[in-house]
Design an enzyme around this catalytic site. Structure first.
Site, short mmCIF file in Angstrom:
data_model
loop_
_atom_site.label_atom_id
_atom_site.label_comp_id
_atom_site.label_asym_id
_atom_site.label_seq_id
_atom_site.Cartn_x
_atom_site.Cartn_y
_atom_site.Cartn_z
N HIS A 199 0.85 -1.20 0.00
CA HIS A 199 0.00 0.00 0.00
C HIS A 199 0.88 1.24 0.00
CE1 HIS A 199 1.13 -0.51 4.20
NE2 HIS A 199 0.84 0.77 4.41
N ASP A 201 0.81 5.21 1.84
CA ASP A 201 0.14 5.87 2.96
C ASP A 201 -0.60 7.11 2.43
OD1 ASP A 201 1.18 3.99 4.67
OD2 ASP A 201 2.92 5.19 5.22
N HIS A 256 4.81 0.16 -0.14
CA HIS A 256 5.59 -0.67 0.78
C HIS A 256 4.73 -1.80 1.34
CE1 HIS A 256 3.74 2.63 3.05
NE2 HIS A 256 3.80 1.89 4.14
N ARG A 266 8.18 -8.82 15.16
CA ARG A 266 8.51 -7.46 14.71
C ARG A 266 7.53 -6.51 15.40
NH1 ARG A 266 10.64 -4.33 10.43
NH2 ARG A 266 9.27 -2.63 9.81
C1 AKG Z 1 1.51 0.57 8.14
O1 AKG Z 1 1.14 0.35 9.30
O2 AKG Z 1 0.91 1.34 7.35
C2 AKG Z 1 2.73 -0.10 7.63
O3 AKG Z 1 3.10 0.10 6.50
C3 AKG Z 1 3.48 -1.02 8.53
C4 AKG Z 1 4.95 -1.00 8.33
C5 AKG Z 1 5.66 -1.79 9.43
O4 AKG Z 1 5.01 -2.35 10.28
O5 AKG Z 1 6.88 -1.80 9.41
#
Ligand code: AKG
Length: 325
Positions: A199, A201, A256, A266
């Site tokens: 996606h 942002d 990303h 993570r």
């Molecule tokens: C988001 O929460 O929009 C992400 O892209 C997550 C990226 C991550 O968790 O490293």
């Protein structure tokens, strides 16, 4: 891993990477040029010497880990995420799923932390301190960006995040290790299960930080996915859709995703800096080449864009609907 990107003044802004991820050292006077170039080429860069206190980062990470280690029945007391609160696997209202659980909060501190179990009583102040410091850094970056773009009003972008009505949000993600991946491949590491689907942002700028677990990937202009080596002491900046519009497509909103990791959890924290709901998202006048260049996009407010984004799928190119034909 040593990551380096430097400005070669002799060859007029040509630069080199070792890990392919642009690196911005905020303590260096040339950082504004590197920021602009990174936003044009990648829509993504790593930041060091950022000034965010490491204690505030580790305090929040430890609070987040305590929250995510609670029994599901406790976490669900602050769910479902519609859109704010605790969510597990389901991302947004359009059926997207990933191997992730998360807490999505408004940065105006309106979230009722009292719903959280007692063990996490330090959580609200840890979120507040962290968001305050990260917003300050985001504003510094936006001001350097404005400088690098030769925009006279240095706070043309940062004022949107500083506005009392700024519609910014904060997300804590937890990706548990994916044991099935380990069994299938016979070794730990990055697998191919989706933690968070691809996606861009929607906001202006996102400030991301994670623990030392890999998983994040960005897509380059030619569509190749590259892995971002984790670095728990640095921050990663994403250009969002709104900034792509405000620069009339000069900056690139980066696609990303996160792949689940088979051996280690993570934890990531993302501040999404957004404008007030009523703000018109249009190219900054000084970037329209002395009035000769037309906007590539129809005029819309942040509220209109957000409403459209929430009803789309994660991987949709949401700006397509707003492009001028
Ligand atoms: C988001 O929460 O929009 C992400 O892209 C997550 C990226 C991550 O968790 O490293």
């Amino acid at each position: 891993m040593v990551v380096s990107c430097f400005l070669d003044l002799a060859s007029n802004l040509s630069w080199q990477y070792q890990s392919q991820i642009p690196l911005v050292d905020l303590s260096k006077p040339d950082s504004r040029h590197i920021i602009v170039k990174a936003c044009e080429e990648f829509g993504f860069f790593k930041v060091v010497n950022h000034g965010v206190p490491l204690e505030s980062i580790s305090e929040l990470e430890s609070e987040a880990l305590s929250f995510f280690s609670l029994p599901m029945s406790e976490k669900e007391k602050v769910g479902p995420a519609d859109p704010f609160g605790y969510g597990s696997k389901g991302i947004g209202p359009s059926g997207d799923v990933g191997s992730v659980e998360y807490l999505l909060l408004k940065t105006d501190h309106s979230f009722n932390f009292q719903k959280l179990p007692q063990t996490t009583e330090k959580f609200p102040s840890a979120v507040k301190d962290y968001v305050w410091a990260v917003r300050k850094m985001a504003c510094e970056i936006l001001e350097l960006m404005a400088d690098g773009l030769k925009i006279q009003q240095r706070n043309a972008l940062s004022k949107l995040l500083m506005d009392k009505q700024s519609d910014s949000v904060f997300r804590l993600n937890h990706y548990p290790p994916c044991t099935e991946l380990e069994e299938a491949s016979g070794h730990g590491g990055e697998g191919s299960r989706i933690g968070f689907g691809e996606h861009t942002d929607p906001q202006i700028i996102s400030v991301l930080r994670s623990n030392n677990t890999s998983g994040l990937q960005i897509s380059t202009r030619d569509g190749t996915w590259i892995s971002v080596p984790p670095d728990h002491t640095s921050f990663f900046i994403n250009v969002g859709d709104s900034l792509q519009v405000m620069t009339n497509g000069r900056f690139r909103s980066v696609k990303h995703r996160v792949l689940a990791n088979s051996s280690r959890p993570r934890v990531s924290m993302i501040y999404f800096g957004g404008p007030p709901l009523s703000e018109k998202i249009i190219p900054l006048p000084s970037l329209l080449a002395k009035g000769k260049e037309e906007s590539l996009y129809k005029e819309f407010t942040w509220f209109e864009y957000k409403r459209s984004a929430y009803s789309s799928r994660l991987s949709d190119n949401r700006l397509e609907l707003f492009k001028r034909v």
